[in-house]
Scaffold this motif. Sequence first.
Motif, mmCIF file in Angstrom:
data_model
loop_
_atom_site.group_PDB
_atom_site.id
_atom_site.type_symbol
_atom_site.label_atom_id
_atom_site.label_comp_id
_atom_site.label_asym_id
_atom_site.label_seq_id
_atom_site.Cartn_x
_atom_site.Cartn_y
_atom_site.Cartn_z
ATOM 1 N N ILE A 1 30.407 38.368 47.027
ATOM 2 C CA ILE A 1 31.296 37.512 46.260
ATOM 3 C C ILE A 1 32.559 38.291 45.926
ATOM 4 O O ILE A 1 32.552 39.521 45.880
ATOM 5 N N GLU A 2 33.632 37.563 45.667
ATOM 6 C CA GLU A 2 34.872 38.192 45.279
ATOM 7 C C GLU A 2 34.771 38.688 43.837
ATOM 8 O O GLU A 2 34.383 37.948 42.941
ATOM 9 N N VAL A 3 35.106 39.973 43.635
ATOM 10 C CA VAL A 3 35.155 40.540 42.288
ATOM 11 C C VAL A 3 36.544 41.141 42.105
ATOM 12 O O VAL A 3 36.956 42.033 42.851
ATOM 13 N N VAL A 4 37.274 40.612 41.135
ATOM 14 C CA VAL A 4 38.623 41.098 40.829
ATOM 15 C C VAL A 4 38.529 41.974 39.592
ATOM 16 O O VAL A 4 37.934 41.574 38.592
ATOM 17 N N LEU B 1 30.100 32.078 43.992
ATOM 18 C CA LEU B 1 30.589 32.598 42.725
ATOM 19 C C LEU B 1 31.826 33.459 42.956
ATOM 20 O O LEU B 1 31.990 34.046 44.025
ATOM 21 N N ALA B 2 32.655 33.542 41.949
ATOM 22 C CA ALA B 2 33.788 34.465 41.923
ATOM 23 C C ALA B 2 33.788 35.117 40.549
ATOM 24 O O ALA B 2 33.522 34.462 39.546
ATOM 25 N N VAL B 3 34.069 36.411 40.510
ATOM 26 C CA VAL B 3 34.023 37.159 39.257
ATOM 27 C C VAL B 3 35.353 37.861 39.028
ATOM 28 O O VAL B 3 35.929 38.436 39.952
ATOM 29 N N THR B 4 35.810 37.820 37.794
ATOM 30 C CA THR B 4 36.917 38.655 37.351
ATOM 31 C C THR B 4 36.406 39.482 36.182
ATOM 32 O O THR B 4 35.850 38.933 35.226
ATOM 33 N N LEU B 5 36.553 40.797 36.296
ATOM 34 C CA LEU B 5 36.215 41.695 35.203
ATOM 35 C C LEU B 5 37.511 42.136 34.549
ATOM 36 O O LEU B 5 38.381 42.710 35.215
ATOM 37 N N GLN C 1 35.908 53.686 39.438
ATOM 38 C CA GLN C 1 34.684 54.481 39.512
ATOM 39 C C GLN C 1 33.487 53.704 38.973
ATOM 40 O O GLN C 1 32.398 53.746 39.554
ATOM 41 N N ALA C 2 33.690 52.988 37.880
ATOM 42 C CA ALA C 2 32.603 52.182 37.311
ATOM 43 C C ALA C 2 32.145 51.118 38.302
ATOM 44 O O ALA C 2 30.950 50.810 38.394
ATOM 45 N N HIS C 3 33.081 50.581 39.062
ATOM 46 C CA HIS C 3 32.757 49.552 40.050
ATOM 47 C C HIS C 3 31.859 50.109 41.158
ATOM 48 O O HIS C 3 31.089 49.366 41.769
ATOM 49 N N GLN C 4 31.926 51.407 41.399
ATOM 50 C CA GLN C 4 31.064 52.045 42.393
ATOM 51 C C GLN C 4 29.684 52.369 41.826
ATOM 52 O O GLN C 4 28.711 52.475 42.566
ATOM 53 N N VAL C 5 29.581 52.517 40.503
ATOM 54 C CA VAL C 5 28.339 52.913 39.842
ATOM 55 C C VAL C 5 27.515 51.707 39.386
ATOM 56 O O VAL C 5 26.290 51.713 39.462
#
Length: 141
Positions: free
Chosen positions: A131-134, A94-98, A116-120
């Motif tokens: 997986i890659e998250v952009v 999977l690959a994710v883009t937020l 910061q949200a990405h750490q929480v």
Amino acid sequence: MQVLYTASARATGDGRDGHVQTSDGTLDLDLAVPKEMGGAGGAANPEQLFAAGYAACFHSALRLVARRAKADVTGSVVEAEVGIGPNGAGGFGLAVTLVVDLPTVDRATAEQLVAQAHQVCPYSNATRGNIEVVLTVRDAA
């Protein structure tokens, strides 16, 4: 980790061309392989469910860190794009883009809040290194 809540869902039928239902019945969906993957489409698929869960969870984490920072994130939106494809080792990945819209804060603040949200976020913590998250900030003030 102290578990605060446990969700339970059951898949039946033929996997991606099957049915899923949560134990409490609030989610009850037929599944279909998307046309882009050679299926009939016309029903939900696991990537859509993952995208919906990740978007909601990340948005909640974003609002939490914004409250802590006393930042106004009125009108914020989080969109999760989840892609699936061959991983080169005989399986799939999977690959994710937020994509995050924070129209009421400046770009630097928006990028800081998203980081910061990405750490929480529990989804971010679960996927990190797997997986890659952009992360993309769009429409910052």
